[in-house]
Design a protein around this motif. Structure first.
Motif, PDB file in Angstrom:
ATOM      1  N   GLY A 274      -0.397  -4.957 -87.578  1.00 34.87           N
ATOM      2  CA  GLY A 274      -0.271  -6.403 -87.556  1.00 34.87           C
ATOM      3  C   GLY A 274      -0.510  -6.927 -86.153  1.00 34.87           C
ATOM      4  O   GLY A 274      -0.596  -6.163 -85.183  1.00 34.87           O
ATOM      5  N   THR A 275      -0.619  -8.253 -86.008  1.00 32.72           N
ATOM      6  CA  THR A 275      -0.840  -8.873 -84.703  1.00 32.72           C
ATOM      7  C   THR A 275       0.058 -10.081 -84.545  1.00 32.72           C
ATOM      8  O   THR A 275       0.616 -10.601 -85.522  1.00 32.72           O
ATOM      9  N   PHE A 276       0.199 -10.523 -83.290  1.00 36.61           N
ATOM     10  CA  PHE A 276       0.892 -11.781 -83.007  1.00 36.61           C
ATOM     11  C   PHE A 276       0.097 -12.518 -81.936  1.00 36.61           C
ATOM     12  O   PHE A 276      -0.804 -11.949 -81.301  1.00 36.61           O
ATOM     13  N   ALA A 277       0.412 -13.756 -81.701  1.00 33.53           N
ATOM     14  CA  ALA A 277      -0.354 -14.591 -80.774  1.00 33.53           C
ATOM     15  C   ALA A 277      -0.237 -14.081 -79.345  1.00 33.53           C
ATOM     16  O   ALA A 277       0.848 -13.699 -78.882  1.00 33.53           O
ATOM     17  N   ASP A 278      -1.358 -14.095 -78.634  1.00 32.34           N
ATOM     18  CA  ASP A 278      -1.376 -13.633 -77.237  1.00 32.34           C
ATOM     19  C   ASP A 278      -0.413 -14.421 -76.358  1.00 32.34           C
ATOM     20  O   ASP A 278       0.077 -13.918 -75.347  1.00 32.34           O
ATOM     21  N   ALA A 279      -0.154 -15.665 -76.737  1.00 32.55           N
ATOM     22  CA  ALA A 279       0.709 -16.516 -75.904  1.00 32.55           C
ATOM     23  C   ALA A 279       2.103 -15.920 -75.714  1.00 32.55           C
ATOM     24  O   ALA A 279       2.747 -16.153 -74.683  1.00 32.55           O
ATOM     25  N   PHE A 280       2.559 -15.136 -76.672  1.00 32.54           N
ATOM     26  CA  PHE A 280       3.890 -14.534 -76.553  1.00 32.54           C
ATOM     27  C   PHE A 280       3.947 -13.481 -75.445  1.00 32.54           C
ATOM     28  O   PHE A 280       5.028 -13.121 -74.987  1.00 32.54           O
ATOM     29  N   LEU A 308       2.039  -4.090 -72.760  1.00 34.56           N
ATOM     30  CA  LEU A 308       2.144  -4.446 -74.171  1.00 34.56           C
ATOM     31  C   LEU A 308       0.912  -5.227 -74.623  1.00 34.56           C
ATOM     32  O   LEU A 308       0.432  -6.115 -73.918  1.00 34.56           O
ATOM     33  N   THR A 309       0.405  -4.890 -75.817  1.00 32.32           N
ATOM     34  CA  THR A 309      -0.702  -5.647 -76.421  1.00 32.32           C
ATOM     35  C   THR A 309      -0.151  -6.545 -77.525  1.00 32.32           C
ATOM     36  O   THR A 309       1.055  -6.542 -77.806  1.00 32.32           O
ATOM     37  N   HIS A 310      -1.030  -7.287 -78.169  1.00 30.31           N
ATOM     38  CA  HIS A 310      -0.589  -8.202 -79.234  1.00 30.31           C
ATOM     39  C   HIS A 310      -0.580  -7.531 -80.605  1.00 30.31           C
ATOM     40  O   HIS A 310      -0.448  -8.211 -81.621  1.00 30.31           O
ATOM     41  N   ARG A 311      -0.676  -6.214 -80.638  1.00 33.26           N
ATOM     42  CA  ARG A 311      -0.682  -5.493 -81.922  1.00 33.26           C
ATOM     43  C   ARG A 311       0.615  -4.699 -82.107  1.00 33.26           C
ATOM     44  O   ARG A 311       1.232  -4.245 -81.134  1.00 33.26           O
ATOM     45  N   PHE A 312       1.000  -4.507 -83.352  1.00 38.31           N
ATOM     46  CA  PHE A 312       2.150  -3.671 -83.686  1.00 38.31           C
ATOM     47  C   PHE A 312       1.875  -2.963 -85.008  1.00 38.31           C
ATOM     48  O   PHE A 312       1.028  -3.406 -85.803  1.00 38.31           O
ATOM     49  N   LEU A 313       2.570  -1.853 -85.225  1.00 37.04           N
ATOM     50  CA  LEU A 313       2.387  -1.054 -86.434  1.00 37.04           C
ATOM     51  C   LEU A 313       3.623  -1.173 -87.329  1.00 37.04           C
ATOM     52  O   LEU A 313       4.759  -1.182 -86.844  1.00 37.04           O
ATOM     53  N   ILE A 314       3.370  -1.251 -88.623  1.00 36.03           N
ATOM     54  CA  ILE A 314       4.412  -1.394 -89.637  1.00 36.03           C
ATOM     55  C   ILE A 314       4.448  -0.119 -90.471  1.00 36.03           C
ATOM     56  O   ILE A 314       3.397   0.352 -90.922  1.00 36.03           O
ATOM     57  N   VAL A 315       5.616   0.439 -90.696  1.00 34.86           N
ATOM     58  CA  VAL A 315       5.762   1.579 -91.606  1.00 34.86           C
ATOM     59  C   VAL A 315       6.294   1.027 -92.922  1.00 34.86           C
ATOM     60  O   VAL A 315       7.458   0.625 -93.021  1.00 34.86           O
ATOM     61  N   THR A 324      -2.961  -6.703 -97.556  1.00 28.14           N
ATOM     62  CA  THR A 324      -2.998  -8.004 -96.883  1.00 28.14           C
ATOM     63  C   THR A 324      -1.660  -8.726 -96.948  1.00 28.14           C
ATOM     64  O   THR A 324      -1.162  -9.263 -95.946  1.00 28.14           O
ATOM     65  N   ASN A 325      -1.061  -8.766 -98.131  1.00 29.94           N
ATOM     66  CA  ASN A 325       0.204  -9.489 -98.288  1.00 29.94           C
ATOM     67  C   ASN A 325       1.310  -8.881 -97.427  1.00 29.94           C
ATOM     68  O   ASN A 325       2.144  -9.604 -96.859  1.00 29.94           O
ATOM     69  N   ILE A 326       1.334  -7.554 -97.365  1.00 32.17           N
ATOM     70  CA  ILE A 326       2.355  -6.883 -96.559  1.00 32.17           C
ATOM     71  C   ILE A 326       2.162  -7.215 -95.087  1.00 32.17           C
ATOM     72  O   ILE A 326       3.118  -7.580 -94.377  1.00 32.17           O
ATOM     73  N   VAL A 327       0.930  -7.109 -94.595  1.00 31.81           N
ATOM     74  CA  VAL A 327       0.656  -7.363 -93.185  1.00 31.81           C
ATOM     75  C   VAL A 327       0.950  -8.820 -92.834  1.00 31.81           C
ATOM     76  O   VAL A 327       1.645  -9.115 -91.854  1.00 31.81           O
ATOM     77  N   GLN A 328       0.430  -9.740 -93.648  1.00 31.99           N
ATOM     78  CA  GLN A 328       0.655 -11.156 -93.351  1.00 31.99           C
ATOM     79  C   GLN A 328       2.132 -11.530 -93.446  1.00 31.99           C
ATOM     80  O   GLN A 328       2.630 -12.341 -92.660  1.00 31.99           O
ATOM     81  N   GLY A 329       2.828 -10.937 -94.382  1.00 35.76           N
ATOM     82  CA  GLY A 329       4.258 -11.202 -94.509  1.00 35.76           C
ATOM     83  C   GLY A 329       5.026 -10.771 -93.275  1.00 35.76           C
ATOM     84  O   GLY A 329       5.910 -11.490 -92.783  1.00 35.76           O
ATOM     85  N   GLU A 331       3.748 -10.373 -90.265  1.00 35.47           N
ATOM     86  CA  GLU A 331       3.343 -11.237 -89.146  1.00 35.47           C
ATOM     87  C   GLU A 331       4.099 -12.557 -89.179  1.00 35.47           C
ATOM     88  O   GLU A 331       4.489 -13.093 -88.136  1.00 35.47           O
ATOM     89  N   ARG A 332       4.323 -13.103 -90.378  1.00 32.02           N
ATOM     90  CA  ARG A 332       5.090 -14.346 -90.486  1.00 32.02           C
ATOM     91  C   ARG A 332       6.547 -14.136 -90.058  1.00 32.02           C
ATOM     92  O   ARG A 332       7.151 -15.006 -89.437  1.00 32.02           O
ATOM     93  N   VAL A 333       7.078 -12.959 -90.395  1.00 36.14           N
ATOM     94  CA  VAL A 333       8.481 -12.672 -90.075  1.00 36.14           C
ATOM     95  C   VAL A 333       8.682 -12.486 -88.577  1.00 36.14           C
ATOM     96  O   VAL A 333       9.682 -12.956 -87.998  1.00 36.14           O
ATOM     97  N   VAL A 334       7.749 -11.806 -87.906  1.00 33.11           N
ATOM     98  CA  VAL A 334       7.945 -11.501 -86.492  1.00 33.11           C
ATOM     99  C   VAL A 334       7.729 -12.721 -85.609  1.00 33.11           C
ATOM    100  O   VAL A 334       8.282 -12.822 -84.508  1.00 33.11           O
ATOM    101  N   ARG A 335       6.936 -13.694 -86.098  1.00 32.38           N
ATOM    102  CA  ARG A 335       6.597 -14.857 -85.265  1.00 32.38           C
ATOM    103  C   ARG A 335       7.829 -15.623 -84.791  1.00 32.38           C
ATOM    104  O   ARG A 335       7.984 -15.896 -83.597  1.00 32.38           O
ATOM    105  N   PRO A 336       8.776 -15.986 -85.673  1.00 32.58           N
ATOM    106  CA  PRO A 336       9.972 -16.699 -85.186  1.00 32.58           C
ATOM    107  C   PRO A 336      10.855 -15.846 -84.277  1.00 32.58           C
ATOM    108  O   PRO A 336      11.543 -16.382 -83.401  1.00 32.58           O
TER     109      PRO A 336
END
Length: 704
Positions: A274-280, A308-315, A324-329, A331-336
């Motif tokens: 998954g990824t998150f915004a570079d701004a973080f 640290l990069t803007h990528r992370f791995l999910i197990v 797709t749904n798992i990754v996007q879900g 990513e939505r959770v980690v953003r806040p």
């Protein structure tokens, strides 16, 4: 008949941080219980299986029943078991019945002195124990001994029976070869039906044989039953995914605990990115890493420089063609979560660390030691004193005081309030943002170092001074009010603090000349009069020498060598390591054993002589004592010169020259002469000899 055995207990989701320990305890407990009852070879290894919903153990060869075994049973003393006519007494008959030997012929009993009395012994044969009986007992013992962090209570289907276990148990499997072993546990009766993955496998799997368990769960149930194999599979997938995205998982060992935890959360692991915004990434990376690893169980990726990069791995526990749904879900959770970290950081920076110090007055450090603000004042005093003692103490003297003033201020920030693990780390970032001097910034971060075995040590005088002050203040304060570690209980981490001080004094060149005794006295003086126990400094010193003793033993030094260098309660820690190397080298000399024995003899003689008055060496008469006096004078001069240069090995090696004269002295000279003046001269000679012998270490400790 021997056959494979499987025992499985299916439960609701087990606590992930305890799963590996529970799985190992379950398998090993069953193995020990079966071995104790003769059903398996004591060397048989258990096959341990554990997933979020099961604990299981397999064994390759288990007997259907134990073999009868000839044993000898001690009955009782002859005087109690037989009457005057040699007939069994009622007490013996009762004992025989209890031992399963009713009707045994007393003529077959053996008589043998046991302790102070003659006793009766009988030959007996233990009955065969069937597998069902042995396994039931082993399972009961194992469940009772499991290291369960917190018990749950739940009712069985009958609505009246309450069971206590780590989580509600749903099914029990027990197979010996193809046959069900009719045991029970936690209100369940054993069968052959196991459960597959909730979504990816068969809900119910009827096992044909015990040794088909792992294959059936993997192929039909979508479950990797072995914790170790599942962990290895996750590690392999993580490594491959990291390489795919030209990243790494971070420093070796930094994510081991997380790997164990996610292994305990999934049954069929699959890794997605998954990824998150570079701004973080503008937020200190430690905050983001902790957020992802601790809260979300993600594996952040780093570039070649460790950034640290803007990528992370999910197990994930779901293996899907389109994730797709798992990754996007995720990513939505980690953003806040990351947004919270950014908010904390930006908000905290609006208030300078120096302006937060006053808030420490509202935080109680310990009810007997006052607030964090009072502690900061003690740290300022002690850190400043220690910096003066360091080689460059006159350079930048105010910096240790400034660093101590600010070191605890991050405790009242939003970020540390959310993530206490970031103490010191966030203080560094905030001090840097405030424009504090670089050595102050560095010291704020490093004053907790070393945090664990093998961790980095602080660098620079200011950091070393503050790190020592922080640990010594804790040790002195808490020892002074009686909060001493006991057994395995050390709630304030005082063992870790002591080891940290010892490592700094041992390994940092700048701290080589620091005297632990002086540091402890300075630390005690920083507390109000009457606040601490009278023997606080001595107690902390003894505690730290015990830790140093363990450190020396861990490095492979012999117990006698360790006691030799610690015998006089040294305070120069770095010198202890130099001296023990010298003792080790001295011990290899051919003269060492005789000199150590002579030194032990000298100490015994001097201990028994309660003062011997004035010494006049002119009274020495015999050639052997005169020669020892002359040789000792020469050796002492040479040894003192070497000792002054901290050449401890040379100092001890110089003793070899007096070995022959020492042997001759004890062979020919009577120390306790009748003439008190001559006796005093000889005792004085031995006292001088013992003094030079023990200049580096108490070599009498080498005489076993």
């Amino acid at each position: 008949m021997s056959a494979p055995l499987l025992v499985e207990l299916i439960c609701e989701e087990l606590p992930p941080k305890a799963l590996a320990r529970l799985g190992a305890a379950f398998a090993n407990g069953l193995r020990d219980g079966l071995a104790k009852r003769g059903l398996i070879d004591p060397k048989e290894e258990a096959l341990a299986f554990s997933t979020p919903r099961r604990l299981a153990a397999g064994f390759r060869q288990v007997r259907a029943a134990s073999e009868p075994k000839a044993i000898e049973v001690k009955l009782m003393p002859v005087s109690i078991g037989l009457d005057a006519a040699g007939k069994p007494t009622p007490a013996l008959l009762k004992k025989l019945e209890a031992a399963g030997l009713a009707g045994a012929d007393p003529a077959t009993f053996k008589r043998r002195v046991d302790g102070k009395a003659e006793a009766l012994f009988a030959d007996a044969t233990t009955p065969a124990i069937p597998l069902v009986e042995a396994l039931q007992a082993a399972l009961d013992e194992t469940l009772a001994a499991l290291p369960i962090p917190k018990l749950m209570s739940y009712q069985l289907a009958d609505g009246t029976t309450t069971v206590h276990f780590v989580r509600p148990a749903r099914a029990l499997v027990a197979l010996h070869g193809e046959n069900i072993v009719p045991i029970s546990a936690l209100g369940l009766k054993a069968g052959r039906e196991t459960h597959g993955h909730r979504f990816l496998g068969a809900a119910r799997i009827a096992l044909k044989r015990a040794d088909d368990y792992e294959r059936a769960l993997g192929e039909e149930g979508g479950v990797i039953a072995s914790f170790a194999r599942r962990r290895a599979a996750i590690a392999q997938q993580l490594d491959a995914a990291a390489k795919t995205h030209a990243g790494s998982l971070g420093a070796a060992g930094s994510y081991d605990a997380l790997l164990d935890e996610v292994t305990a959360l999934v049954e069929m692991p699959t890794v997605y990115a998954g990824t998150f915004a570079d701004a973080f990434l503008e937020v200190p990376q430690e905050c983001l890493i902790l957020t992802m690893r601790q809260n979300q169980k993600y594996f952040p990726l780093f570039d070649a420089a460790g950034k640290l990069t803007h990528r992370f791995l999910i197990v994930s526990n779901m293996k899907l063609a389109d994730p797709t749904n798992i990754v996007q879900g995720n990513e939505r959770v980690v953003r806040p979560r990351l947004a919270d970290a950014r908010f904390f950081f930006e908000t905290d920076k609006k208030t300078k660390l120096a302006d937060r110090v006053a808030q420490l007055g509202a935080i109680v450090y310990h009810n007997k030691l006052g607030t964090q603000a009072e502690r900061v004042e003690r740290l300022r005093r002690l850190a400043s004193r220690i910096q003066v003692m360091l080689p460059r103490g006159s350079v930048g003297m105010p910096y240790a005081d400034r660093a101590a003033l600010l070191a605890k201020a991050d405790l009242v920030t939003l970020m540390v309030g959310e993530f206490p693990e970031l103490q010191g780390i966030m203080g560094k970032y905030y001090a840097e943002a405030d424009g504090e001097e670089p050595s102050v910034v560095r010291a704020i971060e490093q004053h907790y170092w070393p945090r664990f075995a093998g961790d980095e040590l602080p660098t620079g005088d200011v950091s070393i001074a503050l790190a020592l002050a922080d640990k010594l203040e804790s040790l002195i304060g808490l020892f002074g009010i009686g909060q001493v570690p006991t057994g395995d209980k050390d709630p304030f981490g005082l063992r870790r603090a002591a080891l940290g001080v010892l490592r700094i004094l041992s390994e940092k060149a700048e701290a080589r000349e620091l005297d632990l005794g002086v540091l402890l006295r300075e630390g005690v003086e920083g507390f109000p009069a009457g606040k601490l126990g009278a023997e606080t400094a001595a107690s902390v010193h003894a505690f730290m020498l015990d830790r140093l003793r363990s450190m020396l033993r861990d490095k492979g030094y012999d117990a006698n060598e360790v006691e030799a260098v610690l015998a006089d309660n040294p305070t120069q820690v770095k010198q202890v390591w130099d001296r023990i190397e010298a003792v080790k080298a001295f011990r290899a000399l051919p003269e060492a054993s005789a000199l150590a024995a002579a030194n032990k003899r000298i100490q015994n003689i001097l201990r028994k002589s309660e003062g011997y008055g004035a010494v006049d060496f002119a009274l020495l008469q015999l050639p052997e004592e005169k020669r020892l006096r002359e040789t000792l004078t020469s050796v002492t001069t040479h040894a003192n010169d070497l000792f002054a240069k901290n050449d401890f090995r040379g100092t001890l090696t110089a003793l070899a020259a007096i070995r022959a004269d020492v042997d001759a002295f004890f062979d020919k000279v009577l120390v306790n002469a009748e003439d008190p003046k001559l006796r005093a001269a000889r005792l004085g000679l031995l006292s001088d000899l013992g003094g030079v012998m023990n200049k580096v270490a108490d070599i009498s400790k080498l005489s076993s």
